[in-house]
Motif scaffolding. Structure first.
Motif: not given
Length: 482
Positions: A22-37, A374-378
């Motif tokens: 019962h302690c399975a945690a959801p996946k972390s949020s995906p990375e947002v691709s940042l535009k190159a300078l 709390q996890f969704r907020t984070a």
């Protein structure tokens, strides 16, 4: 105890397995691709950057340097920023403390009355009937006293890194508060310098107005003499009077602007309104011949607001990992060691020594809505921090780009306006001579003088914009805080 565990070990292992199921945690949020300078500003490949220059070398006016020094010591925004650093530093210590065992000293005195028809009440009654105890070892029939003196300890073992990531997040927030202070300092230096150059410009405009008023007064007196001689009429006198009055009104408006600018500068310096002595000759100083902006990638290390956003991003990532670890079982150890007795005469006796130690796993099974929220907020805050980081980078690049173009255009505008002023200044002398000989009307003199005055004031305004642009590009590149 061991035999008891062996007898029911299948139950214990079953409960332990249930905890992990019962302690399975959801996946972390995906990375947002940042535009190159972009690699350069308008094909500029020189890495030399004025942001590396200390502000005391960048600003050579001693009066301005003194004002900035005062502001850095007394400005309220800077003082507030330092307190935010102190608060963030305290949070780091607090986060570190969460990982350490907690040991408390406890002294308790109390009493408890057990019901006669309870296990404890019956047990106390049977104990008092025993022939093996003395009278002072008997449990009172009424209220049972309780005396305890000792230590109580608890420790949550950070198996999944929940507390470790909280500590990382707190550290990143602390470093971000330092960069926040640096950004406040950068903006403060910019604002003090901008206001100072505004004061210089206003003072220069006042000087031009005073010179103009003096010339207009002489011209008015001359027209009055011409009227008396029959060479001018009352309308000409009225027109010259109106122009003189307009110049006086303009001077009063500039005086009000000077008061407001001085008070704003005093506010930045953390003090109440007072006159500010300025060196007006410094307004005629030459601007830097070339502003070296380096390459865009240097913004990442030079601009405090970008570094602050980067650290806030690191903190958000650590908060996500800490929130994710809340889904896993928490392993905690509790222990007590002390002296415990229902008779105060025996509280310091070796026979009153009492201790215990427990270790256990605890995880939420049914109601996980709080930790899920709390996890969704984070996760949402992490994505927001990624966009904020990209926003600060984009904004920094645009600011530098705009100021580069602006400085170049202002230089050309100033040269053209300077030529215009010289032409109009010559035209005043020409118009005045023609008016005296009757070959020009008084309206031509008035229009020429008015156009010249406006052109001179505009030239000062352009000069002020040049100084301000040089200050702003220094800020845009991240200079001033180091």
């Amino acid at each position: 105890m061991i035999q008891y565990f062996k007898k029911y070990k299948s139950i214990y292992w079953g409960l332990a397995a249930l905890l992990f199921v019962h302690c399975a945690a959801p996946k972390s949020s995906p990375e947002v691709s940042l535009k190159a300078l972009p690699k350069t500003y308008i094909n500029n490949t020189d890495s030399t950057n004025i942001a590396k220059i200390n502000w005391k070398q960048y600003f050579t006016d001693p009066v301005l340097v003194s004002l900035i020094d005062t502001a850095l010591v007394n400005n309220l925004d800077v003082l507030i920023a330092y307190q935010k650093i102190n608060a963030s530093r305290a949070q780091v210590k607090y986060a570190k403390g969460l990982s350490a065992p907690k040991v408390n000293a406890a002294v308790t005195v109390g009493g408890e009355k057990f019901g006669d028809h309870t296990m404890t009440g019956v047990g106390n009654f049977d104990t008092n009937l025993s022939q093996n105890i003395t009278s002072d070892q008997k449990v009172p029939d009424g209220v049972v006293p309780e005396y305890y003196l000792g230590l109580q300890s608890s420790w949550e073992v950070d198996v999944w890194g929940k507390l470790r990531n909280k500590r990382k997040a707190a550290t990143a927030h602390y470093l971000a508060s330092v960069e926040g202070k640096n950004w406040v300092v950068t903006n403060l230096i910019t604002e003090v310098a901008t206001t100072y150059y505004e004061l210089l410009a206003l003072d220069s405009e006042i000087q031009i107005i005073d010179e103009t008023i003096e010339l207009q007064q002489d011209q008015l007196e001359l027209v009055i003499v011409q009227k008396q001689a029959g060479r001018a009429n009352e309308l000409a006198v009225n027109q010259f009077q109106a122009q003189l009055l307009q110049s006086k009104i303009l001077r009063l408006e500039l005086s009000q602007k000077i008061v407001q600018s001085e008070n704003h500068l005093n506010y930045l310096l953390g003090r109440y309104p007072q006159p500010i002595a300025i060196d007006t000759t410094s307004f005629t100083n030459d601007l830097p011949t070339q502003v070296q902006v380096g390459i865009p990638s240097q913004l990442l290390s030079n601009r405090p607001d970008i570094k602050k956003a980067e650290l806030e991003l690191k903190a958000s990532k650590a908060n996500v990992l800490s929130a994710k670890a809340a889904f896993y079982p928490a392993f905690s150890i509790t222990a007590t060691l002390g002296l415990n007795s229902f008779n105060s005469n025996y509280i310091f006796s070796p026979t009153s020594l009492a201790y215990n130690a427990f270790g256990g796993l605890v995880t939420p099974l049914i109601n996980q809505s709080a930790i899920k929220a709390q996890f969704r907020t984070a996760k949402a805050e992490q994505v927001e921090a990624m966009y904020q980081y990209q926003k600060h980078i984009l904004n920094g690049y645009v600011e530098v780009y705009n100021q580069m173009v602006y400085i170049n255009n202002l230089s050309q505008i100033y040269d053209l306006k300077d030529q215009e002023v010289k032409v109009l200044t010559t035209s005043i002398e020409t118009a005045s001579e023609l008016f005296l000989t009757g070959r020009a009307t008084y309206l031509e003199v008035i229009v020429t003088r008015s156009a010249t005055l406006q052109s001179k004031l505009q030239l000062i305004e352009i000069k002020k914009k040049q100084f301000t642009a040089v200050v702003n590009i220094y800020r845009a590149l991240g200079g001033g805080w180091n």
